[in-house]
Motif scaffolding. Structure first.
Motif, PDB file in Angstrom:
ATOM      1  N   LEU A   1     -32.474  -5.805  -2.834  1.00 28.29           N
ATOM      2  CA  LEU A   1     -34.029  -5.695  -3.035  1.00 28.29           C
ATOM      3  C   LEU A   1     -34.554  -6.837  -3.637  1.00 28.29           C
ATOM      4  O   LEU A   1     -34.117  -7.444  -4.354  1.00 28.29           O
ATOM      5  CB  LEU A   1     -34.532  -4.502  -3.766  1.00 28.29           C
ATOM      6  N   ASP A   2     -35.892  -7.047  -3.356  1.00 31.68           N
ATOM      7  CA  ASP A   2     -36.628  -8.145  -4.230  1.00 31.68           C
ATOM      8  C   ASP A   2     -37.206  -7.226  -5.427  1.00 31.68           C
ATOM      9  O   ASP A   2     -38.101  -7.693  -6.138  1.00 31.68           O
ATOM     10  CB  ASP A   2     -37.833  -8.193  -3.226  1.00 31.68           C
ATOM     11  N   ASP A   3     -36.707  -6.107  -5.695  1.00 31.74           N
ATOM     12  CA  ASP A   3     -37.018  -5.227  -7.046  1.00 31.74           C
ATOM     13  C   ASP A   3     -35.566  -5.122  -7.700  1.00 31.74           C
ATOM     14  O   ASP A   3     -34.529  -5.346  -7.245  1.00 31.74           O
ATOM     15  CB  ASP A   3     -37.833  -3.950  -6.488  1.00 31.74           C
ATOM     16  N   TYR A   4     -35.971  -4.281  -8.766  1.00 29.74           N
ATOM     17  CA  TYR A   4     -34.686  -3.965  -9.515  1.00 29.74           C
ATOM     18  C   TYR A   4     -34.227  -2.717  -8.833  1.00 29.74           C
ATOM     19  O   TYR A   4     -34.601  -1.794  -8.558  1.00 29.74           O
ATOM     20  CB  TYR A   4     -35.028  -3.726 -11.076  1.00 29.74           C
TER      21      TYR A   4
ATOM     22  N   VAL B   1     -24.700 -11.422 -14.658  1.00 30.59           N
ATOM     23  CA  VAL B   1     -25.689 -11.172 -13.395  1.00 30.59           C
ATOM     24  C   VAL B   1     -24.977 -11.931 -12.292  1.00 30.59           C
ATOM     25  O   VAL B   1     -24.851 -11.591 -10.950  1.00 30.59           O
ATOM     26  CB  VAL B   1     -27.037 -11.449 -13.593  1.00 30.59           C
ATOM     27  N   ARG B   2     -24.510 -13.155 -12.392  1.00 24.00           N
ATOM     28  CA  ARG B   2     -24.042 -14.276 -11.269  1.00 24.00           C
ATOM     29  C   ARG B   2     -22.717 -13.441 -10.874  1.00 24.00           C
ATOM     30  O   ARG B   2     -22.555 -13.330  -9.696  1.00 24.00           O
ATOM     31  CB  ARG B   2     -23.812 -15.438 -12.027  1.00 24.00           C
ATOM     32  N   GLU B   3     -21.928 -12.764 -11.912  1.00 30.66           N
ATOM     33  CA  GLU B   3     -20.657 -12.289 -11.599  1.00 30.66           C
ATOM     34  C   GLU B   3     -20.913 -10.819 -10.393  1.00 30.66           C
ATOM     35  O   GLU B   3     -20.212 -10.663  -9.521  1.00 30.66           O
ATOM     36  CB  GLU B   3     -19.884 -11.957 -12.941  1.00 30.66           C
ATOM     37  N   ALA B   4     -22.145 -10.163 -11.023  1.00 32.52           N
ATOM     38  CA  ALA B   4     -22.429  -9.044  -9.983  1.00 32.52           C
ATOM     39  C   ALA B   4     -22.906  -9.535  -8.725  1.00 32.52           C
ATOM     40  O   ALA B   4     -22.530  -8.897  -7.581  1.00 32.52           O
ATOM     41  CB  ALA B   4     -23.632  -8.296 -10.872  1.00 32.52           C
ATOM     42  N   ILE B   5     -23.768 -10.616  -8.679  1.00 36.13           N
ATOM     43  CA  ILE B   5     -24.087 -11.367  -7.362  1.00 36.13           C
ATOM     44  C   ILE B   5     -22.839 -11.561  -6.464  1.00 36.13           C
ATOM     45  O   ILE B   5     -22.832 -11.215  -5.150  1.00 36.13           O
ATOM     46  CB  ILE B   5     -24.784 -12.541  -7.439  1.00 36.13           C
TER      47      ILE B   5
ATOM     48  N   GLY C   1     -30.634  -6.848 -12.529  1.00 36.41           N
ATOM     49  CA  GLY C   1     -31.151  -8.132 -12.088  1.00 36.41           C
ATOM     50  C   GLY C   1     -31.744  -8.132 -10.828  1.00 36.41           C
ATOM     51  O   GLY C   1     -31.233  -7.355  -9.735  1.00 36.41           O
ATOM     52  N   LYS C   2     -32.657  -8.905 -10.409  1.00 37.46           N
ATOM     53  CA  LYS C   2     -33.095  -9.373  -9.130  1.00 37.46           C
ATOM     54  C   LYS C   2     -32.555 -10.625  -8.774  1.00 37.46           C
ATOM     55  O   LYS C   2     -32.273 -10.733  -7.585  1.00 37.46           O
ATOM     56  CB  LYS C   2     -34.688  -9.586  -9.283  1.00 37.46           C
ATOM     57  N   SER C   3     -32.245 -11.320  -9.746  1.00 36.12           N
ATOM     58  CA  SER C   3     -31.647 -12.800  -9.423  1.00 36.12           C
ATOM     59  C   SER C   3     -30.852 -13.344 -10.801  1.00 36.12           C
ATOM     60  O   SER C   3     -31.215 -12.469 -11.866  1.00 36.12           O
ATOM     61  CB  SER C   3     -32.589 -13.686  -8.796  1.00 36.12           C
ATOM     62  N   GLU C   4     -30.391 -14.342 -10.863  1.00 34.43           N
ATOM     63  CA  GLU C   4     -29.928 -14.763 -11.993  1.00 34.43           C
ATOM     64  C   GLU C   4     -30.998 -15.367 -13.182  1.00 34.43           C
ATOM     65  O   GLU C   4     -30.806 -15.259 -14.076  1.00 34.43           O
ATOM     66  CB  GLU C   4     -29.170 -16.117 -11.817  1.00 34.43           C
TER      67      GLU C   4
END
Length: 140
Positions: free
Chosen positions: A79-82, A7-11, A105-108
């Protein structure tokens, strides 16, 4: 690699999104079974049909480098959603296997995990074309 790390990589991938029209950046990170990561972002075009989603960008990068053994793909947006893969992306993902893990992910810290088969059940896959060829050749 953990789901959180992917997820961090996607961010990080999302930071490269080219979205002058929608203003909707999406990032994806693809993990191969061999442990290699390919990042992708959405890339828009004034001729909207030329736009490419983050998931497909990551997949096309991997495939163009000879990597087709996909283990997982993480997807994030602002988004604050998925944010889930669109229909075309789901079809492209299932091309490489029904068991590919999708981390939305919404976040890590906040993400959901599925398989592509969860999101695209009863999909049309390369196996269906093999069945068609077998019927054509009277092998069934």
């Amino acid at each position: 690699m953990t789901d959180r790390e992917l997820v961090r990589e996607a961010i990080e991938a999302k930071k490269n999104a080219y979205v002058p029209y929608s203003k909707f950046p999406v990032g994806a990170a693809l993990l191969t079974k061999e442990g290699k990561v390919y990042r992708g972002c959405n890339i828009e075009c004034a001729s909207y049909g030329g736009t490419n989603c983050a998931e497909r960008t990551a997949i096309f990068k991997a495939v163009s480098e000879g990597d087709r053994n996909i283990e997982a793909i993480a997807v994030v947006s602002d988004l604050d959603d998925y944010t889930y893969p669109c229909g075309i992306c789901r079809q492209v993902i299932v091309e490489y296997g029904r068991d590919i893990k999708l981390i939305i992910g919404k976040s890590e810290e906040e993400f959901k995990v599925y398989t592509i088969n969860d999101l695209l059940p009863n999909s049309f896959t390369p196996e269906d074309l093999e069945k068609k060829e077998a019927v054509k050749n009277n092998d069934i």
